[in-house]
Design a protein around this motif. Structure first.
Motif, PDB file in Angstrom:
ATOM      1  N   ASP A 378       0.853  -1.193   0.000  1.00 28.76           N
ATOM      2  CA  ASP A 378       0.000   0.000   0.000  1.00 28.76           C
ATOM      3  C   ASP A 378       0.885   1.238   0.000  1.00 28.76           C
ATOM      4  N   ILE A 379       0.901   1.943  -1.138  1.00 28.46           N
ATOM      5  CA  ILE A 379       1.910   2.981  -1.351  1.00 28.46           C
ATOM      6  C   ILE A 379       1.273   4.309  -1.755  1.00 28.46           C
ATOM      7  N   VAL A 380       1.771   5.384  -1.133  1.00 27.60           N
ATOM      8  CA  VAL A 380       1.590   6.725  -1.684  1.00 27.60           C
ATOM      9  C   VAL A 380       2.921   7.049  -2.362  1.00 27.60           C
ATOM     10  N   TRP A 381       2.862   7.178  -3.657  1.00 25.89           N
ATOM     11  CA  TRP A 381       4.069   7.256  -4.487  1.00 25.89           C
ATOM     12  C   TRP A 381       4.472   8.700  -4.724  1.00 25.89           C
ATOM     13  N   VAL A 382       5.726   9.045  -4.394  1.00 29.00           N
ATOM     14  CA  VAL A 382       6.304  10.349  -4.720  1.00 29.00           C
ATOM     15  C   VAL A 382       7.211  10.145  -5.926  1.00 29.00           C
ATOM     16  N   ALA A 383       6.863  10.780  -7.047  1.00 32.15           N
ATOM     17  CA  ALA A 383       7.553  10.494  -8.302  1.00 32.15           C
ATOM     18  C   ALA A 383       7.717  11.762  -9.131  1.00 32.15           C
ATOM     19  N   GLY A 384       8.585  11.661 -10.143  1.00 33.71           N
ATOM     20  CA  GLY A 384       8.770  12.751 -11.082  1.00 33.71           C
ATOM     21  C   GLY A 384      10.196  13.253 -11.132  1.00 33.71           C
ATOM     22  N   GLY A 385      10.484  14.028 -12.172  1.00 31.05           N
ATOM     23  CA  GLY A 385      11.829  14.542 -12.418  1.00 31.05           C
ATOM     24  C   GLY A 385      12.085  14.546 -13.914  1.00 31.05           C
ATOM     25  N   GLN A 386      13.312  14.215 -14.317  1.00 27.04           N
ATOM     26  CA  GLN A 386      13.668  14.145 -15.738  1.00 27.04           C
ATOM     27  C   GLN A 386      13.656  12.688 -16.194  1.00 27.04           C
ATOM     28  N   LEU A 387      12.828  12.353 -17.155  1.00 27.60           N
ATOM     29  CA  LEU A 387      12.696  10.956 -17.593  1.00 27.60           C
ATOM     30  C   LEU A 387      13.783  10.519 -18.572  1.00 27.60           C
ATOM     31  N   LYS A 388      14.502  11.438 -19.159  1.00 23.14           N
ATOM     32  CA  LYS A 388      15.600  11.096 -20.072  1.00 23.14           C
ATOM     33  C   LYS A 388      15.129  10.208 -21.215  1.00 23.14           C
ATOM     34  N   GLY A 389      13.897  10.396 -21.654  1.00 24.91           N
ATOM     35  CA  GLY A 389      13.374   9.619 -22.776  1.00 24.91           C
ATOM     36  C   GLY A 389      12.790   8.278 -22.399  1.00 24.91           C
ATOM     37  N   ALA A 390      12.763   7.940 -21.116  1.00 27.64           N
ATOM     38  CA  ALA A 390      12.269   6.624 -20.684  1.00 27.64           C
ATOM     39  C   ALA A 390      10.746   6.550 -20.757  1.00 27.64           C
ATOM     40  N   ASP A 391      10.227   5.350 -20.971  1.00 22.99           N
ATOM     41  CA  ASP A 391       8.790   5.076 -21.058  1.00 22.99           C
ATOM     42  C   ASP A 391       8.319   4.555 -19.699  1.00 22.99           C
ATOM     43  N   PRO A 401      -2.162  -1.468  -8.874  1.00 28.36           N
ATOM     44  CA  PRO A 401      -2.890  -2.111  -7.769  1.00 28.36           C
ATOM     45  C   PRO A 401      -2.348  -1.778  -6.384  1.00 28.36           C
ATOM     46  N   ARG A 402      -1.107  -1.333  -6.300  1.00 33.80           N
ATOM     47  CA  ARG A 402      -0.494  -1.033  -5.003  1.00 33.80           C
ATOM     48  C   ARG A 402      -0.630   0.436  -4.605  1.00 33.80           C
ATOM     49  N   LEU A 403      -1.018   1.268  -5.541  1.00 32.75           N
ATOM     50  CA  LEU A 403      -1.001   2.708  -5.297  1.00 32.75           C
ATOM     51  C   LEU A 403      -2.272   3.164  -4.582  1.00 32.75           C
TER      52      LEU A 403
END
Length: 506
Positions: A378-391, A401-403
């Motif tokens: 069970d997660i509260v996700w902190v995300a983001g930044g520079q993806l560098k072209g990643a998918d 399902p975990r978020l």
């Protein structure tokens, strides 16, 4: 000159009189210039130039030693005409192959070595410490630090070096020689390496990353695969990542070198793996067809007895490399038991009420973030930044399902928001904007970023319920806002601790 360079296979060779250009005045560039000057080489260092005090100090030292340092954009727009006849360029890993200086070097037929290639050629002529080398998209630092702990538990004078922090050239030239060196190698470093012959080598995993540097996933993977070439005893691969096994099959290795797999499943012949809660070796035991050696237990990795799966995989890879050197099973157990992960790698920060906060700022790409997202239900996700072209489509779909919530920041936060809307529309999302900080003073920038992380933590607590984990696993690089992933993780941890003494949610 090509023949002379080919003869430079150890530090006692005839280096004197060479004309070498070193690109970059960072830690590795300075180490390379220093080592070359000590051997009578004519060294010119090129760098775009900054006013950083450490660069001023390095430039001064190299000037005293007889080197020439040219700093400023005008010196790196092309290879200066008076250096077109140089014998060699030694480049830092941050310099891409399409950099104008390196393109010009190729045009003039000047060989280019990386600082790791130089380090290999600076080893002692007799009795040099063997290298155990590690690469992969994720887990490199944890694995080499585990390996270092195991080697030291075996009574060996060992060090983790390379991309992990200590320049490998510094380790090679240390006045008190090491018995063995655990070397973390990035794809950048491997791109510029040509003759390394490790005792044992490993690719932990492979997933798209640094495509902006390499140009394509195939080129990135090809750079990683170079680690296996000329390996002497064992090429260690990930049974659960077929591409790594294919890399071993295609490698040009020393006669007699073995392929050794690691898996978090039950090990087959010539593999290390998991049998119930035991890390078992069926590769480096005499009766491997019918028996296995017990190396450690899951409780040795984590007192809870339930370490994250990727931590188990890293431990098995480290164990395989150590066993290739002849380390006994008891030392593997003792080393893994003593190991403590470095900061910002699934590090428990603190607890606010019944909500746990975990810092995995080192998860700078989707593959790394996926590993940490699998560790909690069970997660509260902190995300983001520079993806560098990643998918990130697969990452978000699999994690959905975990978020229980998401807090997004950084340059590519809208990409995350859009992916969450497609794959996890039920997950509440908060976005945190950040002002432009490049024109701010250092203190203003620090205060601003602290405020941003305070807002991130506030939103995360609003979204979390008792028993949830707030996980900083950005899946992206940090340089759009922070100086490094470490600075990002520290800002997050500081913001959490500012809330923790209050004893819970506001």
């Amino acid at each position: 000159m090509t023949a002379r360079l080919a003869d430079l296979t150890h530090r006692e060779a005839d280096w004197a009189g060479l004309r070498v250009v070193v690109t970059g005045l960072g830690i590795s560039g300075f180490a390379a210039a220093d080592a070359l000057l000590e051997r009578g080489v004519h060294v010119t260092v090129l760098d775009a130039g900054t006013d950083a005090p450490e660069q001023e100090e390095r430039a001064t030292i190299l000037d005293i030693l007889g080197g020439e340092v040219r700093r400023g954009p005008e010196h790196v727009a092309d290879l200066p005409a008076d250096l077109a006849g140089s014998d060699l360029v030694v480049t830092s890993p941050g310099w891409r192959p399409d950099h104008p200086v390196l393109v010009a070097a190729a045009r003039h037929g000047i060989p280019v070595w990386g600082e790791v290639e130089l380090a290999w050629r600076m080893r002692a002529r007799v009795g040099a410490a063997p290298w155990l080398t590690v690469t992969g998209t994720n887990g490199k630092t944890t694995t080499v630090q585990m390996l270092e702990a195991v080697l030291r538990a075996a009574g060996l004078r060992a060090v983790a070096a390379g991309n992990v922090g200590t320049p490998v050239l510094e380790a090679v030239l240390h006045p008190e020689p090491y018995d063995v060196i655990a070397v973390e190698l990035s794809s950048f470093q491997l791109h510029y390496s040509h003759s390394i012959s490790a005792l044992a080598s490993c690719v932990l995993n492979i997933a798209p990353d640094h495509l902006d540097w390499h140009g394509s996933f195939d080129d990135y993977a090809a750079a990683k695969a170079r680690i296996y070439d000329r390996t002497q005893v064992a090429c260690v691969y990930n049974v659960q990542d077929a591409r790594t096994e294919a890399m071993v099959a295609e490698a040009d290795v020393v006669e007699g070198c073995r392929a050794v797999g690691f898996t978090t499943g039950v090990p087959g012949l010539s593999m290390l793996g998991l049998v119930e809660n035991v890390l078992a070796d069926r590769a480096f035991v005499e009766e491997r067809r019918t028996s296995a050696a017990e190396l450690a237990t899951l409780a040795d990795l984590d007192r809870s007895g339930a370490p994250a799966p990727h931590l188990v995989a890293d431990a098995l890879a480290a164990a395989a490399l150590a066993r290739a050197l002849g380390v006994r099973p008891g030392a593997v157990r003792d080393g893994l038991r003593s190991f403590r992960p470095a900061a910002h790698r699934i590090t428990e920060v603190d607890q606010v009420g019944e909500v746990r906060f975990v810092d995995d700022s080192k998860a700078t790409n989707p593959h790394a973030a996926a590993a940490s997202l699998q560790a909690y239900p069970d997660i509260v996700w902190v995300a983001g930044g520079q993806l560098k072209g990643a998918d990130i489509e697969t990452l978000v779909r699999d994690a959905a399902p975990r978020l229980r919530g998401a807090v997004l920041l950084g340059a590519d936060r809208r990409v995350f928001a859009d992916a969450l809307a497609r794959h996890a529309p039920q997950v509440p999302v908060r976005e945190v904007d950040a002002p432009e900080t490049r024109s701010m003073t250092h203190d203003e920038r620090e205060r601003t970023l602290a405020g941003v992380m305070d807002e991130v933590v506030r939103h995360a607590l609003d979204l979390a319920s008792p028993g949830h984990v707030v996980l900083l696993a950005p899946a992206a690089a940090s340089l759009d806002m922070f100086d490094s992933y470490g600075a990002r993780g520290s800002a997050f941890a500081d913001a959490v601790r500012r809330r923790a003494p209050g004893g819970g949610r506001p």
